[in-house]
Design an enzyme around this catalytic site. Sequence first.
Site, PDB file in Angstrom:
ATOM      1  N   ASP A 195       0.800  -1.230   0.000  1.00  0.00           N
ATOM      2  CA  ASP A 195       0.000   0.000   0.000  1.00  0.00           C
ATOM      3  C   ASP A 195       0.829   1.275   0.000  1.00  0.00           C
ATOM      4  OD1 ASP A 195      -2.395  -1.407   0.050  1.00  0.00           O
ATOM      5  OD2 ASP A 195      -2.466  -1.467   2.233  1.00  0.00           O
ATOM      6  N   ASP A 223      -0.047   1.457   9.900  1.00  0.00           N
ATOM      7  CA  ASP A 223      -1.340   0.780   9.809  1.00  0.00           C
ATOM      8  C   ASP A 223      -1.216  -0.598  10.435  1.00  0.00           C
ATOM      9  OD1 ASP A 223      -2.313   2.958   8.473  1.00  0.00           O
ATOM     10  OD2 ASP A 223      -2.715   1.930   6.579  1.00  0.00           O
ATOM     11  N   ARG A 275      -6.969  10.642  11.115  1.00  0.00           N
ATOM     12  CA  ARG A 275      -6.567   9.291  11.535  1.00  0.00           C
ATOM     13  C   ARG A 275      -5.365   9.318  12.481  1.00  0.00           C
ATOM     14  NH1 ARG A 275      -7.394   5.116   6.428  1.00  0.00           N
ATOM     15  NH2 ARG A 275      -9.562   5.690   5.972  1.00  0.00           N
TER      16      ARG A 275
END
Length: 398
Positions: A195, A223, A275
Amino acid sequence: MSSLYVFALVMLHIVTQTSTARSLTMRTSEVAEWNTTRRQLGTGSCRTGNPIDDCWRCDPDWELNRKVLADCAIGFGRNAVGGRDGKIYVVTKSSDDPVNPPPGTLRYGVVQEEPLWIVFDHDMVINLEQELVMNSYKTIDGRGHNVQISDGPCITIQNVSNIIIHNIYIHDCIPAGNALVRNSPQVVGMRGTSDGDGISIFASRDIWIDHCTLASCRDGLIDAVIGSTAMTISNNYMLHHNEVMLMGHSDDYVDDKKMQVTIAFNFFGEGLVQRMPRCRHGYFHIVNNVYSGWEMYAIGGSANPTINSQGNVFIASNNDRTKEVTKRESTAGNSEWKNWNWRSDRDLMLNGAFFTPSGKDSASSYLKASSMVARPASLLTVKDPSAGALNCQIGEQC
């Protein structure tokens, strides 16, 4: 990399708290800007009350006693020993070969089966050809040198345990994949497309990420998904990024209900959007961090995560539309999320910042989201907290 590491908040006016107050709101004029000069630790001012730093930074012989760090972790990731019980492995080359890494490279060290404490013998910028897939029981320790992983795919922690990543500058990470990558001395496998995360944690446990600087990656800075748990993310400096941290794979992935993460003593700096973190399911102890502004929101979530926010400093930007710390994503709206357990306990709200609580407020409702004792948020404004990769000099206190 120049010293982008440490920040100090100097308050020009401190509002007196009443005994019933849960948070404070101050005007922008009452808060001075953050100082970007690294704190210099002298003999008389070494201990700060940060239990991680106080465990090792006062030792001028830290370079000879590197593995002491493994006993300094706190929070849900406190059992991460990394390569404490193995040999020291020295990275001497910044080059990378994803399939046949030669001895002396970072990749050669991280794929070995045995525990290793990985250090570096000089400043280096490592541009990885493919994602760095780590094996269990490894520490990457960049203290004493300016070590950067950048401008390529970055770190992947997948189906492993006991990882410590310390004092690395990770930035400008990009996707890669559809290529062969070695993940152990015996196994080379085809990887799909990554990613572009700075650090991707997948189905792993006992992870500690401490004193790293992370910025400007294609996807997330950190993440953690697919049942990862027992993690501490501490003392990091994060800046110039959109989606900073994602905790939880999807609303439908119920195995993430076991996820427990401590996010402590971090500095969320300039140019961050959202986030910090965004959580699904699971239990999250967000404690003694400093948030210096956010363009959308700071803490968000869906699928009923438990959020225990304690002793943080939230400094909203001057944009009146982004004063709220929290954001919930729910198709049913308030009727659903009003029962999610999210609390703000002794947080300090500055420049109009506000936290929208929900669910229960009793301490017993947050036991699974409690991992350490929070210091008073006011101490973060009168001390000189440090975050990010440190400029440690051999033979001196760090």
